[in-house]
Design a protein around this motif. Structure first.
Motif, short mmCIF file in Angstrom:
data_model
loop_
_atom_site.label_atom_id
_atom_site.label_comp_id
_atom_site.label_asym_id
_atom_site.label_seq_id
_atom_site.Cartn_x
_atom_site.Cartn_y
_atom_site.Cartn_z
N GLU A 124 0.84 -1.21 0.00
CA GLU A 124 0.00 0.00 0.00
C GLU A 124 0.87 1.26 0.00
OE1 GLU A 124 -3.37 2.33 2.66
OE2 GLU A 124 -2.97 0.21 3.08
N LEU A 125 1.95 1.24 0.75
CA LEU A 125 2.86 2.38 0.74
C LEU A 125 3.39 2.62 -0.66
CD1 LEU A 125 4.91 1.65 3.99
CD2 LEU A 125 3.22 3.47 3.68
N ARG A 126 3.75 1.52 -1.36
CA ARG A 126 4.28 1.63 -2.72
C ARG A 126 3.26 2.16 -3.72
NH1 ARG A 126 9.24 -0.35 -2.87
NH2 ARG A 126 9.84 -2.11 -1.57
N GLU A 127 1.98 1.94 -3.46
CA GLU A 127 0.91 2.39 -4.37
C GLU A 127 0.65 3.88 -4.29
OE1 GLU A 127 -2.48 0.09 -3.19
OE2 GLU A 127 -1.68 -1.77 -4.04
N ARG A 128 1.16 4.54 -3.27
CA ARG A 128 0.88 5.96 -3.04
C ARG A 128 1.99 6.82 -3.65
NH1 ARG A 128 -4.17 7.01 -1.06
NH2 ARG A 128 -4.85 5.17 0.08
N PRO A 129 1.72 7.52 -4.76
CA PRO A 129 2.75 8.33 -5.39
C PRO A 129 3.34 9.39 -4.45
CG PRO A 129 0.80 8.22 -6.79
CD PRO A 129 0.46 7.55 -5.51
N GLU A 130 2.52 9.92 -3.55
CA GLU A 130 2.99 10.96 -2.64
C GLU A 130 3.98 10.43 -1.60
OE1 GLU A 130 -1.06 9.70 -0.81
OE2 GLU A 130 -0.03 9.56 -2.74
N LEU A 131 4.11 9.11 -1.50
CA LEU A 131 5.04 8.50 -0.56
C LEU A 131 6.26 7.89 -1.25
CD1 LEU A 131 2.47 6.66 1.76
CD2 LEU A 131 3.46 8.94 2.07
N ALA A 132 6.35 8.04 -2.57
CA ALA A 132 7.35 7.34 -3.37
C ALA A 132 8.79 7.60 -2.94
CB ALA A 132 7.18 7.69 -4.85
N ASP A 133 9.06 8.77 -2.36
CA ASP A 133 10.45 9.05 -1.99
C ASP A 133 10.77 8.73 -0.53
OD1 ASP A 133 8.84 11.19 -1.22
OD2 ASP A 133 10.35 12.70 -1.64
N MET A 134 9.89 8.00 0.15
CA MET A 134 10.23 7.53 1.49
C MET A 134 11.41 6.57 1.41
SD MET A 134 6.66 6.78 3.51
CE MET A 134 7.53 6.35 5.02
N ARG A 135 12.32 6.68 2.37
CA ARG A 135 13.52 5.83 2.34
C ARG A 135 13.18 4.35 2.38
NH1 ARG A 135 18.74 8.07 5.51
NH2 ARG A 135 18.69 10.16 4.69
N VAL A 136 12.16 3.98 3.13
CA VAL A 136 11.83 2.57 3.24
C VAL A 136 11.41 1.98 1.89
CG1 VAL A 136 9.36 2.83 3.82
CG2 VAL A 136 10.67 0.87 4.73
N LEU A 137 11.01 2.83 0.95
CA LEU A 137 10.56 2.37 -0.36
C LEU A 137 11.68 2.39 -1.40
CD1 LEU A 137 7.07 4.12 -0.48
CD2 LEU A 137 7.64 1.78 0.26
N GLN A 138 12.84 2.88 -1.04
CA GLN A 138 13.94 2.95 -2.00
C GLN A 138 14.54 1.57 -2.22
OE1 GLN A 138 14.21 5.99 -3.55
NE2 GLN A 138 12.48 6.32 -2.18
N LYS A 139 14.89 1.30 -3.45
CA LYS A 139 15.48 0.02 -3.81
C LYS A 139 16.73 -0.23 -2.96
CE LYS A 139 16.47 -2.70 -7.92
NZ LYS A 139 15.31 -3.56 -7.90
N GLY A 140 16.81 -1.42 -2.39
CA GLY A 140 17.95 -1.79 -1.58
C GLY A 140 17.93 -1.28 -0.15
N SER A 141 16.89 -0.55 0.24
CA SER A 141 16.81 -0.01 1.60
C SER A 141 16.48 -1.12 2.58
CB SER A 141 15.75 1.09 1.69
OG SER A 141 15.63 1.53 3.03
N ARG A 142 17.40 -1.37 3.50
CA ARG A 142 17.19 -2.41 4.49
C ARG A 142 17.41 -1.89 5.91
NH1 ARG A 142 16.56 -7.38 3.44
NH2 ARG A 142 17.88 -8.13 5.15
N LEU A 143 17.61 -0.59 6.05
CA LEU A 143 17.85 -0.03 7.37
C LEU A 143 16.65 -0.25 8.29
CD1 LEU A 143 19.62 3.39 6.77
CD2 LEU A 143 20.59 1.32 7.76
N SER A 144 16.94 -0.53 9.56
CA SER A 144 15.87 -0.75 10.52
C SER A 144 15.32 0.55 11.11
CB SER A 144 16.36 -1.67 11.64
OG SER A 144 17.47 -1.09 12.28
N ILE A 145 16.03 1.64 10.92
CA ILE A 145 15.55 2.96 11.34
C ILE A 145 15.79 3.91 10.17
CG2 ILE A 145 15.87 4.93 12.88
CD1 ILE A 145 16.86 2.98 15.01
N THR A 146 14.74 4.59 9.74
CA THR A 146 14.89 5.59 8.68
C THR A 146 14.10 6.84 9.04
OG1 THR A 146 13.07 4.61 7.41
CG2 THR A 146 15.30 3.95 6.78
N PRO A 147 14.62 8.00 8.67
CA PRO A 147 13.86 9.23 8.90
C PRO A 147 12.63 9.28 8.00
CG PRO A 147 16.01 9.71 7.88
CD PRO A 147 15.92 8.24 8.05
N VAL A 148 11.61 9.96 8.50
CA VAL A 148 10.36 10.17 7.76
C VAL A 148 10.09 11.66 7.78
CG1 VAL A 148 7.86 9.73 7.78
CG2 VAL A 148 9.45 7.89 8.43
N ASP A 149 9.83 12.25 6.61
CA ASP A 149 9.58 13.70 6.66
C ASP A 149 8.14 13.97 7.13
OD1 ASP A 149 9.62 13.89 3.09
OD2 ASP A 149 7.83 14.02 4.32
#
Length: 164
Positions: A124-149
């Motif tokens: 669902e997060l991936r389906e939302r264009p307004e959330l596309a640049d969230m770090r958790v959605l970036q290819k290869g992102s595996r960090l357990s803590i990421t900032p959210v704007d």
């Protein structure tokens, strides 16, 4: 957490937890609904915790490494950092023999669960264009803590609260 009577947090974070280790239900059932965030073994995530996270910051409590990963609740940072005792315990899966007690490598902080939400799956997060640049959605992102704007935080909370 965004009520006008409550000060707006300085920062927002997405924190991943495997629900078989600590789920949002486990956190809510803990004394004071607060759990120590142990076992962090990534330097970048540790640096976020050490250098940027502040008491009161908002947290998207994210279930990972499970059949349906996604945001499962809202929480807040409830303490400053301190050494993670699991790094010194040879019986712990998080034991780090190269981390001396007088100069610990790994930290933890307490996270207080605020409320369980409906599960907002990764899909669902991936389906939302307004959330596309969230770090958790970036290819290869595996960090357990990421900032959210703040804009992403506000949008996600609105969606979790039933707003479209």
């Amino acid at each position: 957490m965004t009520a006008s009577s409550t000060p707006r947090p300085a920062h927002y974070w997405l924190m991943k937890s495997e629900p078989d280790e600590c789920s949002i239900d486990d956190a809510l059932a803990a004394p004071g609904a607060t759990v120590p965030w142990t076992g962090l073994r990534n330097y970048q995530a540790r640096n976020f915790m050490r250098d940027a996270m502040q008491v009161g910051d908002g947290v998207l409590f994210y279930h990972s490494s499970c059949p349906e990963p996604g945001i499962a609740g809202l929480a807040r940072v409830a303490s400053t950092t301190r050494p993670d005792p699991t790094q010194f315990d040879p019986a712990s899966p998080y034991y780090d023999p190269k981390s001396p007690p007088d100069a610990p490598r790994w930290l933890l902080l307490d996270v207080q669960a605020v409320r369980k939400t409906r599960l907002m799956p990764l899909a669902e997060l991936r389906e939302r264009p307004e959330l596309a640049d969230m770090r958790v959605l970036q290819k290869g992102s595996r960090l357990s803590i990421t900032p959210v704007d703040a804009a992403h935080w506000d949008r996600i909370v609105a969606l979790l609260d039933g707003g479209g």
